[in-house]
Motif scaffolding. Structure first.
Motif, PDB file in Angstrom:
ATOM      1  N   GLY A 166       0.767  -1.169  -0.036  1.00 26.47           N
ATOM      2  CA  GLY A 166      -0.194  -0.138   0.185  1.00 26.47           C
ATOM      3  C   GLY A 166       0.815   1.250  -0.186  1.00 26.47           C
ATOM      4  N   ARG A 167       2.099   1.148   0.041  1.00 27.94           N
ATOM      5  CA  ARG A 167       2.987   2.448  -0.191  1.00 27.94           C
ATOM      6  C   ARG A 167       3.681   2.238  -1.652  1.00 27.94           C
ATOM      7  NH1 ARG A 167       4.791   5.115   4.550  1.00 27.94           N
ATOM      8  NH2 ARG A 167       3.697   4.697   6.483  1.00 27.94           N
ATOM      9  N   ALA A 168       3.950   3.631  -2.222  1.00 26.89           N
ATOM     10  CA  ALA A 168       4.736   3.948  -3.261  1.00 26.89           C
ATOM     11  C   ALA A 168       6.308   3.334  -2.915  1.00 26.89           C
ATOM     12  CB  ALA A 168       4.789   5.214  -3.743  1.00 26.89           C
ATOM     13  N   ILE A 169       6.766   2.680  -4.024  1.00 22.11           N
ATOM     14  CA  ILE A 169       8.143   2.329  -4.111  1.00 22.11           C
ATOM     15  C   ILE A 169       8.870   3.340  -4.773  1.00 22.11           C
ATOM     16  CG2 ILE A 169       9.624   0.501  -5.050  1.00 22.11           C
ATOM     17  CD1 ILE A 169       7.721  -1.451  -4.821  1.00 22.11           C
ATOM     18  N   THR A 170      10.138   3.827  -4.219  1.00 22.20           N
ATOM     19  CA  THR A 170      10.779   4.689  -4.691  1.00 22.20           C
ATOM     20  C   THR A 170      12.110   4.615  -5.306  1.00 22.20           C
ATOM     21  OG1 THR A 170       9.866   6.516  -3.171  1.00 22.20           O
ATOM     22  CG2 THR A 170      11.948   7.152  -4.208  1.00 22.20           C
ATOM     23  N   VAL A 171      12.532   4.649  -6.362  1.00 22.68           N
ATOM     24  CA  VAL A 171      13.600   4.312  -7.243  1.00 22.68           C
ATOM     25  C   VAL A 171      14.436   5.626  -7.647  1.00 22.68           C
ATOM     26  CG1 VAL A 171      14.762   3.265  -9.026  1.00 22.68           C
ATOM     27  CG2 VAL A 171      12.725   2.347  -8.342  1.00 22.68           C
ATOM     28  N   ALA A 172      15.932   5.547  -6.718  1.00 18.73           N
ATOM     29  CA  ALA A 172      16.504   6.951  -7.027  1.00 18.73           C
ATOM     30  C   ALA A 172      17.898   6.379  -7.727  1.00 18.73           C
ATOM     31  CB  ALA A 172      16.739   7.593  -5.664  1.00 18.73           C
ATOM     32  N   LEU A 173      18.434   6.957  -8.731  1.00 22.03           N
ATOM     33  CA  LEU A 173      19.390   6.818  -9.396  1.00 22.03           C
ATOM     34  C   LEU A 173      20.388   7.781  -9.614  1.00 22.03           C
ATOM     35  CD1 LEU A 173      17.803   4.473 -12.050  1.00 22.03           C
ATOM     36  CD2 LEU A 173      18.905   3.442 -10.155  1.00 22.03           C
ATOM     37  N   THR A 219       4.005  -3.359 -16.438  1.00 21.48           N
ATOM     38  CA  THR A 219       3.462  -3.202 -17.600  1.00 21.48           C
ATOM     39  C   THR A 219       1.913  -3.132 -17.466  1.00 21.48           C
ATOM     40  OG1 THR A 219       3.273  -5.609 -18.388  1.00 21.48           O
ATOM     41  CG2 THR A 219       5.281  -4.148 -18.998  1.00 21.48           C
ATOM     42  N   PRO A 220       1.539  -2.149 -16.688  1.00 22.82           N
ATOM     43  CA  PRO A 220       0.129  -1.912 -16.404  1.00 22.82           C
ATOM     44  C   PRO A 220      -0.515  -1.456 -17.948  1.00 22.82           C
ATOM     45  CG  PRO A 220       1.132  -0.263 -15.293  1.00 22.82           C
ATOM     46  CD  PRO A 220       2.287  -1.214 -15.718  1.00 22.82           C
ATOM     47  N   ALA A 221      -1.585  -2.158 -18.181  1.00 26.86           N
ATOM     48  CA  ALA A 221      -2.263  -1.783 -19.439  1.00 26.86           C
ATOM     49  C   ALA A 221      -1.405  -1.658 -20.796  1.00 26.86           C
ATOM     50  CB  ALA A 221      -3.217  -0.582 -19.349  1.00 26.86           C
ATOM     51  N   GLY A 222      -0.252  -2.376 -20.634  1.00 23.12           N
ATOM     52  CA  GLY A 222       0.641  -2.374 -21.898  1.00 23.12           C
ATOM     53  C   GLY A 222       1.713  -1.361 -21.635  1.00 23.12           C
ATOM     54  N   VAL A 223       1.700  -0.377 -20.821  1.00 26.40           N
ATOM     55  CA  VAL A 223       2.725   0.856 -20.313  1.00 26.40           C
ATOM     56  C   VAL A 223       3.840   0.172 -19.718  1.00 26.40           C
ATOM     57  CG1 VAL A 223       2.936   2.950 -19.810  1.00 26.40           C
ATOM     58  CG2 VAL A 223       0.674   2.480 -21.000  1.00 26.40           C
ATOM     59  N   VAL A 224       5.032   0.270 -20.232  1.00 32.83           N
ATOM     60  CA  VAL A 224       5.923   0.057 -19.356  1.00 32.83           C
ATOM     61  C   VAL A 224       6.565   1.156 -18.483  1.00 32.83           C
ATOM     62  CG1 VAL A 224       8.517  -0.677 -19.449  1.00 32.83           C
ATOM     63  CG2 VAL A 224       7.100  -1.394 -21.324  1.00 32.83           C
ATOM     64  N   LEU A 225       6.440   0.549 -17.092  1.00 30.30           N
ATOM     65  CA  LEU A 225       6.854   1.815 -16.013  1.00 30.30           C
ATOM     66  C   LEU A 225       8.303   1.286 -15.510  1.00 30.30           C
ATOM     67  CD1 LEU A 225       3.770   2.188 -14.178  1.00 30.30           C
ATOM     68  CD2 LEU A 225       4.542   3.576 -16.134  1.00 30.30           C
ATOM     69  N   GLY A 226       8.870   2.145 -14.804  1.00 32.09           N
ATOM     70  CA  GLY A 226      10.061   1.865 -14.145  1.00 32.09           C
ATOM     71  C   GLY A 226      11.335   1.494 -15.008  1.00 32.09           C
ATOM     72  N   THR A 227      11.492   2.182 -16.006  1.00 34.14           N
ATOM     73  CA  THR A 227      12.666   2.120 -16.840  1.00 34.14           C
ATOM     74  C   THR A 227      13.530   3.199 -16.857  1.00 34.14           C
ATOM     75  OG1 THR A 227      11.548   2.778 -18.704  1.00 34.14           O
ATOM     76  CG2 THR A 227      11.753   0.327 -18.422  1.00 34.14           C
ATOM     77  N   VAL A 276      14.855  10.535  -9.572  1.00 37.37           N
ATOM     78  CA  VAL A 276      14.023   9.790  -8.447  1.00 37.37           C
ATOM     79  C   VAL A 276      12.597   9.393  -9.122  1.00 37.37           C
ATOM     80  CG1 VAL A 276      13.104   9.872  -6.265  1.00 37.37           C
ATOM     81  CG2 VAL A 276      15.435  10.774  -7.004  1.00 37.37           C
ATOM     82  N   ASP A 277      12.213   8.534  -8.878  1.00 34.85           N
ATOM     83  CA  ASP A 277      10.842   8.132  -9.304  1.00 34.85           C
ATOM     84  C   ASP A 277      10.071   7.183  -8.571  1.00 34.85           C
ATOM     85  OD1 ASP A 277       8.457   7.828 -11.225  1.00 34.85           O
ATOM     86  OD2 ASP A 277       9.543   6.105 -12.148  1.00 34.85           O
ATOM     87  N   GLN A 278       8.674   7.242  -8.560  1.00 32.01           N
ATOM     88  CA  GLN A 278       7.719   6.293  -7.548  1.00 32.01           C
ATOM     89  C   GLN A 278       7.003   5.616  -8.498  1.00 32.01           C
ATOM     90  OE1 GLN A 278       5.954   8.908  -4.795  1.00 32.01           O
ATOM     91  NE2 GLN A 278       7.442   8.194  -2.947  1.00 32.01           N
ATOM     92  N   PRO A 279       7.418   4.424  -9.201  1.00 25.49           N
ATOM     93  CA  PRO A 279       6.667   3.823 -10.303  1.00 25.49           C
ATOM     94  C   PRO A 279       5.488   2.823  -9.902  1.00 25.49           C
ATOM     95  CG  PRO A 279       8.795   2.640  -9.901  1.00 25.49           C
ATOM     96  CD  PRO A 279       8.663   3.732  -8.956  1.00 25.49           C
ATOM     97  N   TRP A 280       5.457   2.396  -8.644  1.00 23.94           N
ATOM     98  CA  TRP A 280       4.530   1.117  -8.280  1.00 23.94           C
ATOM     99  C   TRP A 280       4.275   1.440  -6.946  1.00 23.94           C
ATOM    100  CZ3 TRP A 280       2.872  -1.792 -12.056  1.00 23.94           C
ATOM    101  CH2 TRP A 280       2.188  -3.055 -11.687  1.00 23.94           C
ATOM    102  N   ILE A 281       3.013   0.819  -6.637  1.00 28.19           N
ATOM    103  CA  ILE A 281       2.318   0.645  -5.300  1.00 28.19           C
ATOM    104  C   ILE A 281       1.804  -0.692  -5.287  1.00 28.19           C
ATOM    105  CG2 ILE A 281       0.528   1.041  -3.627  1.00 28.19           C
ATOM    106  CD1 ILE A 281       0.635   4.129  -4.752  1.00 28.19           C
ATOM    107  N   GLU A 282       2.633  -1.454  -4.610  1.00 27.52           N
ATOM    108  CA  GLU A 282       2.266  -2.945  -4.467  1.00 27.52           C
ATOM    109  C   GLU A 282       1.116  -3.185  -3.570  1.00 27.52           C
ATOM    110  OE1 GLU A 282       1.705  -6.178  -5.431  1.00 27.52           O
ATOM    111  OE2 GLU A 282       3.480  -5.401  -6.464  1.00 27.52           O
ATOM    112  N   THR A 283       0.194  -4.154  -3.866  1.00 31.92           N
ATOM    113  CA  THR A 283      -1.006  -4.671  -3.064  1.00 31.92           C
ATOM    114  C   THR A 283      -0.921  -6.053  -2.576  1.00 31.92           C
ATOM    115  OG1 THR A 283      -2.566  -4.804  -4.935  1.00 31.92           O
ATOM    116  CG2 THR A 283      -2.186  -2.568  -3.591  1.00 31.92           C
TER     117      THR A 283
END
Length: 208
Positions: free
Chosen positions: A133-140, A166-174, A180-187
């Motif tokens: 339930g929390r956003a995942i933050t990726v920092a590079l 790839t939600p709905a065919g859209v690639v995230l997290g690349t 810094v990005d927050q591409p995903w919230i895991e449930t």
């Protein structure tokens, strides 16, 4: 009297409470109202009264009282003047909520453990086990991006299979540059994450 309760709290539409005379009454959260800030109460379909030092919630004191719970004056757990202590009944694990003239939201730190470091070659690092339930933050970060694409990958089988987001065919997290990005919230319980890095010299951190 039926009351409507406006607050910065996410609570069910119907809460069990008590009136000033100790009689159980329902408090309704009117879903047609857009909550801005603060806490207020009043009869249904009428103007609400904001809670402040002069206007406390008309409830029976449940804990932190200066007299018997049935007729005591609420003083709050810490003895703050005109503070109220409410207990949300009917919710498993619910605890008392101290309410004073100003209601401030509380944000708790994530319990997940970040993964961080600097790549030594093209490699995959992880796993990162998220709090649901929390956003995942990726920092590079890199003095100069070495080329290639970094990518956040998800696994539900302990890391044997790592799949792109790839939600709905859209690639995230690349990523092809630092940032810094927050591409995903895991449930989903059991899902873990890995970070694919294309070359050495890339500082990385995956956290919440």
């Amino acid at each position: 009297m039926k009351l409507r309760l406006l607050a910065l709290l996410a609570i069910p539409a119907l809460l069990a409470s008590a009136s000033a005379h100790g009689q159980a009454k329902p408090i309704y959260n009117d879903q047609s109202i857009t909550v801005l800030q603060g806490l207020a109460f009043g009869p249904l379909r009428s103007e609400a009264t904001p809670v402040d030092d002069a206007h406390g919630l008309p409830i029976r004191c449940i804990s932190g009282c200066s007299a018997a719970p049935s007729e005591g004056t609420p003083t709050g757990a810490a003895g703050t003047p005109n503070a109220k202590v409410l207990t949300i009944q009917g919710i498993p694990g619910a605890t008392a909520i101290p309410v004073s003239g100003t209601l401030n939201p509380v944000t708790l730190a994530a319990t997940s453990t970040p993964i961080a470091g600097t790549s030594s070659a093209a490699q995959v690092v992880g796993p990162f086990v998220p709090q649901l339930g929390r956003a995942i933050t990726v920092a590079l970060s890199a003095a100069t991006w070495p080329g290639g694409t970094a990518q956040l990958l998800r696994s539900t089988d302990g890391g044997t299979t790592k799949l792109p987001l790839t939600p709905a065919g859209v690639v995230l997290g690349t990523y092809t540059q630092q940032g810094v990005d927050q591409p995903w919230i895991e449930t989903e319980a059991g899902a873990i994450f890995y970070l694919s890095l294309p070359a050495s010299g890339i500082g990385y951190r995956v956290a919440q």
